[in-house]
Scaffold this motif. Structure first.
Motif, short mmCIF file in Angstrom:
data_model
loop_
_atom_site.label_atom_id
_atom_site.label_comp_id
_atom_site.label_asym_id
_atom_site.label_seq_id
_atom_site.Cartn_x
_atom_site.Cartn_y
_atom_site.Cartn_z
N UNK A 24 0.77 -1.06 0.01
CA UNK A 24 0.07 0.13 -0.07
C UNK A 24 0.73 1.18 0.14
N UNK A 25 0.31 2.23 -0.86
CA UNK A 25 1.15 3.61 -0.65
C UNK A 25 -0.31 4.64 -0.73
N UNK A 26 0.36 5.85 -0.41
CA UNK A 26 -0.66 6.95 -0.59
C UNK A 26 -1.15 7.34 0.87
N UNK A 27 -2.24 7.44 0.99
CA UNK A 27 -2.83 8.09 2.42
C UNK A 27 -2.38 7.32 3.42
N UNK A 28 -2.58 7.67 4.77
CA UNK A 28 -2.27 6.93 5.82
C UNK A 28 -3.03 5.43 5.87
N UNK A 29 -2.08 4.40 6.20
CA UNK A 29 -2.53 3.28 5.95
C UNK A 29 -3.03 2.54 7.02
N UNK A 30 -2.53 3.04 8.33
CA UNK A 30 -2.64 2.23 9.42
C UNK A 30 -4.33 2.43 9.99
N UNK A 31 -5.13 3.54 9.47
CA UNK A 31 -6.41 3.63 9.98
C UNK A 31 -7.33 2.86 9.26
N UNK A 32 -7.17 2.21 8.30
CA UNK A 32 -7.99 1.31 7.40
C UNK A 32 -8.16 -0.02 7.85
N UNK A 33 -9.34 -0.58 7.84
CA UNK A 33 -9.50 -1.98 7.85
C UNK A 33 -9.17 -2.37 6.53
N UNK A 34 -8.81 -3.65 6.22
CA UNK A 34 -8.29 -4.28 4.96
C UNK A 34 -9.07 -5.37 4.74
N UNK A 35 -9.12 -5.89 3.45
CA UNK A 35 -9.89 -7.21 3.17
C UNK A 35 -9.25 -7.58 1.90
#
Length: 128
Positions: A24-35
């Motif tokens: 991942x790159x771009x916006x802050x990654x750590x605040x998103x749940x992922x699937x």
């Protein structure tokens, strides 16, 4: 915007294992749940697994439970899907999905993937 790039797909023998990765790159990654989702020929995209932003809570489709494992590394901005005991039904294009940061998974709920970001997919082929 979150940019996602999957890798690790390929040919695997039935009963074998494969690790998919998503950078991942771009916006802050750590605040998103992922699937992870997958889509086979002529089929709709279907849910495979999800993980919360902390990497603590996970959710799996019944068909992959106990065989697949989703994980993430918020420092490296990576998402992983470890696929074990694969079978021909697991052959598909696998996509990683960054869930909208205002939506959260729970123990039995994953938000519809209407919002958020997608990678371009990685093909998994299973030989029997």
């Amino acid at each position: 915007q979150v940019l996602l790039a999957e890798s690790g797909g390929g040919l695997v023998q039935a009963g074998g294992s494969l690790r998919l990765s998503c950078a991942a790159s771009g916006r802050p990654f750590g605040s998103h749940d992922l699937a992870w989702y997958r889509q086979g020929p002529g089929s709709e995209r279907e849910f495979v697994a999800a993980i919360d932003w902390k990497g603590v809570k996970t959710l799996y489709a019944d068909s992959v439970k106990a065989r697949f494992n989703i994980s993430r590394d918020n420092v490296l901005k990576m998402i992983y899907l470890d696929m074990n005991s694969v079978n021909p039904e697991n052959a598909s294009i696998y996509y990683c999905h960054s869930i909208h940061d205002r939506l959260r998974i729970s123990s039995n709920y994953v938000p519809p993937p209407t919002f958020g970001y997608w990678g371009q997919g990685t093909q998994v082929t299973v030989s029997s």
